[in-house]
Write a protein that holds these residues in place. Structure first.
Motif, PDB file in Angstrom:
ATOM      1  N   GLN A 105       0.736  -1.114   0.006  1.00  0.00           N
ATOM      2  CA  GLN A 105      -0.139  -0.082  -0.068  1.00  0.00           C
ATOM      3  C   GLN A 105       0.847   1.227   0.112  1.00  0.00           C
ATOM      4  O   GLN A 105       0.425   2.332  -0.814  1.00  0.00           O
ATOM      5  N   LEU A 106       1.875   1.204   0.562  1.00  0.00           N
ATOM      6  CA  LEU A 106       2.989   2.438   0.596  1.00  0.00           C
ATOM      7  C   LEU A 106       3.562   2.668  -0.846  1.00  0.00           C
ATOM      8  O   LEU A 106       3.637   3.694  -1.046  1.00  0.00           O
ATOM      9  N   GLU A 108       2.199   1.939  -3.487  1.00  0.00           N
ATOM     10  CA  GLU A 108       1.117   2.287  -4.378  1.00  0.00           C
ATOM     11  C   GLU A 108       0.733   3.929  -3.939  1.00  0.00           C
ATOM     12  O   GLU A 108       0.584   4.463  -5.016  1.00  0.00           O
ATOM     13  N   LEU A 109       0.716   4.207  -2.576  1.00  0.00           N
ATOM     14  CA  LEU A 109       0.585   5.510  -2.399  1.00  0.00           C
ATOM     15  C   LEU A 109       1.730   6.255  -2.770  1.00  0.00           C
ATOM     16  O   LEU A 109       1.514   7.410  -3.417  1.00  0.00           O
ATOM     17  N   ASP A 110       2.885   5.813  -2.807  1.00  0.00           N
ATOM     18  CA  ASP A 110       4.110   6.592  -3.337  1.00  0.00           C
ATOM     19  C   ASP A 110       3.823   6.862  -4.884  1.00  0.00           C
ATOM     20  O   ASP A 110       4.160   7.964  -5.449  1.00  0.00           O
ATOM     21  N   LEU A 112       1.136   7.071  -6.538  1.00  0.00           N
ATOM     22  CA  LEU A 112      -0.192   7.888  -6.649  1.00  0.00           C
ATOM     23  C   LEU A 112       0.137   9.281  -6.452  1.00  0.00           C
ATOM     24  O   LEU A 112      -0.756  10.142  -6.336  1.00  0.00           O
ATOM     25  N   GLY A 113       1.498   9.619  -5.805  1.00  0.00           N
ATOM     26  CA  GLY A 113       1.795  10.973  -5.461  1.00  0.00           C
ATOM     27  C   GLY A 113       1.718  11.972  -6.273  1.00  0.00           C
ATOM     28  O   GLY A 113       1.375  12.875  -6.004  1.00  0.00           O
TER      29      GLY A 113
END
Length: 192
Positions: A105-106, A108-110, A112-113
């Motif tokens: 998830q981290l 993926e979040l990175d 999507l930054g």
């Protein structure tokens, strides 16, 4: 150390190494080859929180209280008294799946930054500065429109009263003229 303790430490180190590989994508923590430097990210977050604490008094008070409480609660003696090494090992092993999911998830979040930090959002403070004077002008215009609406309402009320008064006068005149015409017609008939 006993031989069994040495084996347990070796097993634990192997598992931690495996978790690091899963979390950091097969690279050592701090290795910049994957573009993620955990310590740099932590420093960025820490500086952002410091700026936030400078801007907001509530956040500053929270961080002060958090610092007081965390310094009392994070000593190794308290942690060792509460949890044994074996219990900590069990917790880490039990959370392995969650840690793997969190790592994904981290990542993926990175990725999507870029969507979260668009140039338009970064220009937002400059746009707010441009819109602020317009906001004051808009509020003044709203007040002016309210005043004009009240004035228009008063004028329409006066107009309606004048039209009603004139209508009554015309009705009275119409009745008076009709009465005079009836008398004139009656007198003309009587004279014939």
């Amino acid at each position: 150390f006993k031989m069994a303790d040495t084996l347990n430490v070796k097993v634990l180190e192997d598992r931690i190494t495996r978790l690091e590989e899963l979390v950091f994508g097969g690279q050592k923590p701090g290795d910049k080859a994957n573009g993620l430097d955990l310590s740099a990210e932590v420093l960025k977050v820490n500086s952002a929180l410091a700026r936030l604490a400078q801007k907001d008094e509530v956040v500053a008070r929270f961080w002060a209280a958090y610092g007081d409480v965390s310094s009392m609660m994070s000593t190794p003696a308290i942690e060792d008294a509460v949890l044994s090494t074996a219990a900590k090992e069990e917790i880490i092993l039990a959370a392995e799946a969650s840690l793997n999911q969190l790592a994904k998830q981290l990542q993926e979040l990175d990725s999507l930054g870029d969507f979260l930090n668009t140039p338009a959002q970064q220009d937002l403070p400059a746009l707010v500065a441009k819109v602020s004077p317009l906001q004051h002008i808009h509020l003044k215009n709203v007040e002016d429109v309210e005043g004009l609406s009240k004035r228009l309402s008063a004028m329409l009320t006066s107009y309606n009263e004048i039209v009603a008064l004139l209508s009554r006068k015309f009705l009275l005149w119409d009745q008076a003229v009709s009465e005079i015409e009836r008398k004139v017609s009656g007198a003309a008939l009587a004279a014939e």
